[in-house]
Design a protein around this motif. Structure first.
Motif, PDB file in Angstrom:
ATOM      1  N   UNK A  44      -4.127   5.081  -0.160  1.00  0.00           N
ATOM      2  CA  UNK A  44      -4.701   3.942  -0.851  1.00  0.00           C
ATOM      3  C   UNK A  44      -5.852   3.330  -0.079  1.00  0.00           C
ATOM      4  N   UNK A  45      -6.202   3.919   1.067  1.00  0.00           N
ATOM      5  CA  UNK A  45      -7.293   3.397   1.892  1.00  0.00           C
ATOM      6  C   UNK A  45      -8.623   3.897   1.329  1.00  0.00           C
ATOM      7  N   UNK A  46      -9.591   2.994   1.250  1.00  0.00           N
ATOM      8  CA  UNK A  46     -10.926   3.366   0.769  1.00  0.00           C
ATOM      9  C   UNK A  46     -11.788   3.763   1.952  1.00  0.00           C
ATOM     10  N   UNK A  47     -12.582   4.801   1.744  1.00  0.00           N
ATOM     11  CA  UNK A  47     -13.375   5.358   2.833  1.00  0.00           C
ATOM     12  C   UNK A  47     -14.604   4.534   3.197  1.00  0.00           C
ATOM     13  N   UNK A  48     -14.992   3.562   2.352  1.00  0.00           N
ATOM     14  CA  UNK A  48     -16.241   2.850   2.617  1.00  0.00           C
ATOM     15  C   UNK A  48     -16.070   1.673   3.566  1.00  0.00           C
ATOM     16  N   UNK A  49     -14.845   1.350   3.974  1.00  0.00           N
ATOM     17  CA  UNK A  49     -14.623   0.275   4.936  1.00  0.00           C
ATOM     18  C   UNK A  49     -14.244   0.859   6.296  1.00  0.00           C
ATOM     19  N   UNK A  75     -10.363  -7.805  -1.009  1.00  0.00           N
ATOM     20  CA  UNK A  75      -9.108  -7.481  -0.347  1.00  0.00           C
ATOM     21  C   UNK A  75      -8.498  -6.192  -0.868  1.00  0.00           C
ATOM     22  N   UNK A  76      -7.216  -6.226  -1.142  1.00  0.00           N
ATOM     23  CA  UNK A  76      -6.505  -5.061  -1.676  1.00  0.00           C
ATOM     24  C   UNK A  76      -6.403  -5.129  -3.195  1.00  0.00           C
ATOM     25  N   UNK A  77      -7.231  -5.932  -3.804  1.00  0.00           N
ATOM     26  CA  UNK A  77      -7.232  -6.062  -5.265  1.00  0.00           C
ATOM     27  C   UNK A  77      -7.506  -4.734  -5.952  1.00  0.00           C
ATOM     28  N   UNK A  78      -6.853  -4.537  -7.073  1.00  0.00           N
ATOM     29  CA  UNK A  78      -7.009  -3.363  -7.943  1.00  0.00           C
ATOM     30  C   UNK A  78      -6.505  -2.065  -7.331  1.00  0.00           C
ATOM     31  N   UNK A  79      -5.796  -2.115  -6.226  1.00  0.00           N
ATOM     32  CA  UNK A  79      -5.210  -0.895  -5.647  1.00  0.00           C
ATOM     33  C   UNK A  79      -3.909  -0.587  -6.380  1.00  0.00           C
ATOM     34  N   UNK A  80      -3.708   0.661  -6.679  1.00  0.00           N
ATOM     35  CA  UNK A  80      -2.482   1.079  -7.362  1.00  0.00           C
ATOM     36  C   UNK A  80      -1.386   1.462  -6.389  1.00  0.00           C
ATOM     37  N   UNK A  81      -1.762   1.734  -5.147  1.00  0.00           N
ATOM     38  CA  UNK A  81      -0.772   2.092  -4.134  1.00  0.00           C
ATOM     39  C   UNK A  81      -1.344   1.848  -2.746  1.00  0.00           C
ATOM     40  N   UNK A  82      -0.428   1.764  -1.786  1.00  0.00           N
ATOM     41  CA  UNK A  82      -0.792   1.607  -0.392  1.00  0.00           C
ATOM     42  C   UNK A  82       0.317   2.257   0.418  1.00  0.00           C
ATOM     43  N   UNK A  83      -0.042   3.161   1.283  1.00  0.00           N
ATOM     44  CA  UNK A  83       0.955   3.874   2.085  1.00  0.00           C
ATOM     45  C   UNK A  83       1.723   2.904   2.985  1.00  0.00           C
ATOM     46  N   UNK A  84       2.904   3.323   3.376  1.00  0.00           N
ATOM     47  CA  UNK A  84       3.766   2.491   4.211  1.00  0.00           C
ATOM     48  C   UNK A  84       3.137   2.193   5.573  1.00  0.00           C
ATOM     49  N   UNK A 141      -2.678 -22.164  12.454  1.00  0.00           N
ATOM     50  CA  UNK A 141      -3.970 -21.490  12.298  1.00  0.00           C
ATOM     51  C   UNK A 141      -3.898 -20.026  12.718  1.00  0.00           C
ATOM     52  N   UNK A 142      -4.773 -19.242  12.116  1.00  0.00           N
ATOM     53  CA  UNK A 142      -4.857 -17.808  12.394  1.00  0.00           C
ATOM     54  C   UNK A 142      -6.319 -17.383  12.378  1.00  0.00           C
ATOM     55  N   UNK A 143      -6.612 -16.335  13.124  1.00  0.00           N
ATOM     56  CA  UNK A 143      -7.948 -15.741  13.134  1.00  0.00           C
ATOM     57  C   UNK A 143      -7.973 -14.470  12.292  1.00  0.00           C
ATOM     58  N   UNK A 144      -6.797 -13.864  12.111  1.00  0.00           N
ATOM     59  CA  UNK A 144      -6.663 -12.613  11.361  1.00  0.00           C
ATOM     60  C   UNK A 144      -5.508 -12.739  10.363  1.00  0.00           C
ATOM     61  N   UNK A 145      -5.609 -11.970   9.295  1.00  0.00           N
ATOM     62  CA  UNK A 145      -4.481 -11.811   8.380  1.00  0.00           C
ATOM     63  C   UNK A 145      -4.353 -10.318   8.108  1.00  0.00           C
ATOM     64  N   UNK A 146      -3.142  -9.809   8.245  1.00  0.00           N
ATOM     65  CA  UNK A 146      -2.862  -8.404   7.986  1.00  0.00           C
ATOM     66  C   UNK A 146      -2.035  -8.308   6.716  1.00  0.00           C
ATOM     67  N   UNK A 147      -2.540  -7.574   5.731  1.00  0.00           N
ATOM     68  CA  UNK A 147      -1.769  -7.298   4.519  1.00  0.00           C
ATOM     69  C   UNK A 147      -1.281  -5.858   4.591  1.00  0.00           C
ATOM     70  N   UNK A 148       0.006  -5.687   4.293  1.00  0.00           N
ATOM     71  CA  UNK A 148       0.632  -4.368   4.327  1.00  0.00           C
ATOM     72  C   UNK A 148       1.453  -4.187   3.059  1.00  0.00           C
ATOM     73  N   UNK A 149       2.008  -3.008   2.896  1.00  0.00           N
ATOM     74  CA  UNK A 149       2.950  -2.781   1.804  1.00  0.00           C
ATOM     75  C   UNK A 149       4.134  -3.721   1.972  1.00  0.00           C
ATOM     76  N   UNK A 150       4.730  -4.098   0.850  1.00  0.00           N
ATOM     77  CA  UNK A 150       5.890  -4.988   0.883  1.00  0.00           C
ATOM     78  C   UNK A 150       6.989  -4.405   1.770  1.00  0.00           C
ATOM     79  N   UNK A 151       7.665  -5.274   2.473  1.00  0.00           N
ATOM     80  CA  UNK A 151       8.787  -4.964   3.362  1.00  0.00           C
ATOM     81  C   UNK A 151       8.377  -4.275   4.659  1.00  0.00           C
ATOM     82  N   UNK A 152       7.078  -4.170   4.931  1.00  0.00           N
ATOM     83  CA  UNK A 152       6.629  -3.604   6.200  1.00  0.00           C
ATOM     84  C   UNK A 152       7.177  -4.440   7.362  1.00  0.00           C
TER      85      UNK A 152
END
Length: 166
Positions: A44-49, A75-84, A141-152
């Protein structure tokens, strides 16, 4: 007459060459060779980033890096899947209590807020697409946010105070 025949053979040869080339390019596997796709179907990773490896204890995660305002908004909008073992790291210019929502997001996610010392300051697990328009904010406060698959976060036993390496 001989000149016209040679010219006709040359034109016919060029036509056949172009036809064969077009056929090869059409049948070439997507994501390989000449025309790579802009996403990896399995992760589910895009190659352009830009991507970065994040170490969490003994586990590793490959994350796309969203540094610009446009990248962060999509962000991760419109993605149909994301690997664990894949995700997206949102990088901001200064620490703040950045709110996140699930607008245009099709898959459930974990949201992990990380401070400037790369320590986890908050975790929201299994955030559903149906939660939109609710906005999720961290405790501090945070400097980063990490989004992962649910339950990671649950699977990797992440908790506030854990340090990430990237």
């Amino acid at each position: 007459m001989l000149f016209r025949q040679k010219k006709l053979v040359l034109i016919l040869g060029i036509f056949i060459l172009l036809l064969c080339s077009a056929t090869v390019l059409y049948l070439w596997p997507k994501g390989q060779g000449l025309f790579p796709s802009n996403s990896n179907e399995e992760t589910g990773i895009k190659d352009n980033l830009k991507t970065i490896q994040i170490s969490i204890g003994h586990d590793n995660l490959i994350a796309e890096v969203a540094e610009t305002e446009a990248e962060r908004q999509l962000g991760l909008g419109n993605r149909k899947q994301l690997a664990a073992d894949a995700g997206m790291l949102f990088v901001f210019n200064h620490p703040e209590r950045y709110g996140f929502w699930m607008k245009d997001t099709l898959i459930p996610l974990d949201m992990i807020w990380i401070d400037e010392n790369k320590k986890i300051v908050d975790i929201k697990s299994d955030v559903l697409p149906s939660s939109y328009p609710k906005v999720f904010y961290p405790q501090s406060t945070a400097l980063y946010v990490l989004e992962t698959s649910a339950f990671f976060a649950t699977k990797h036993e992440l908790k506030i105070g854990d340090k990430l390496i990237f």
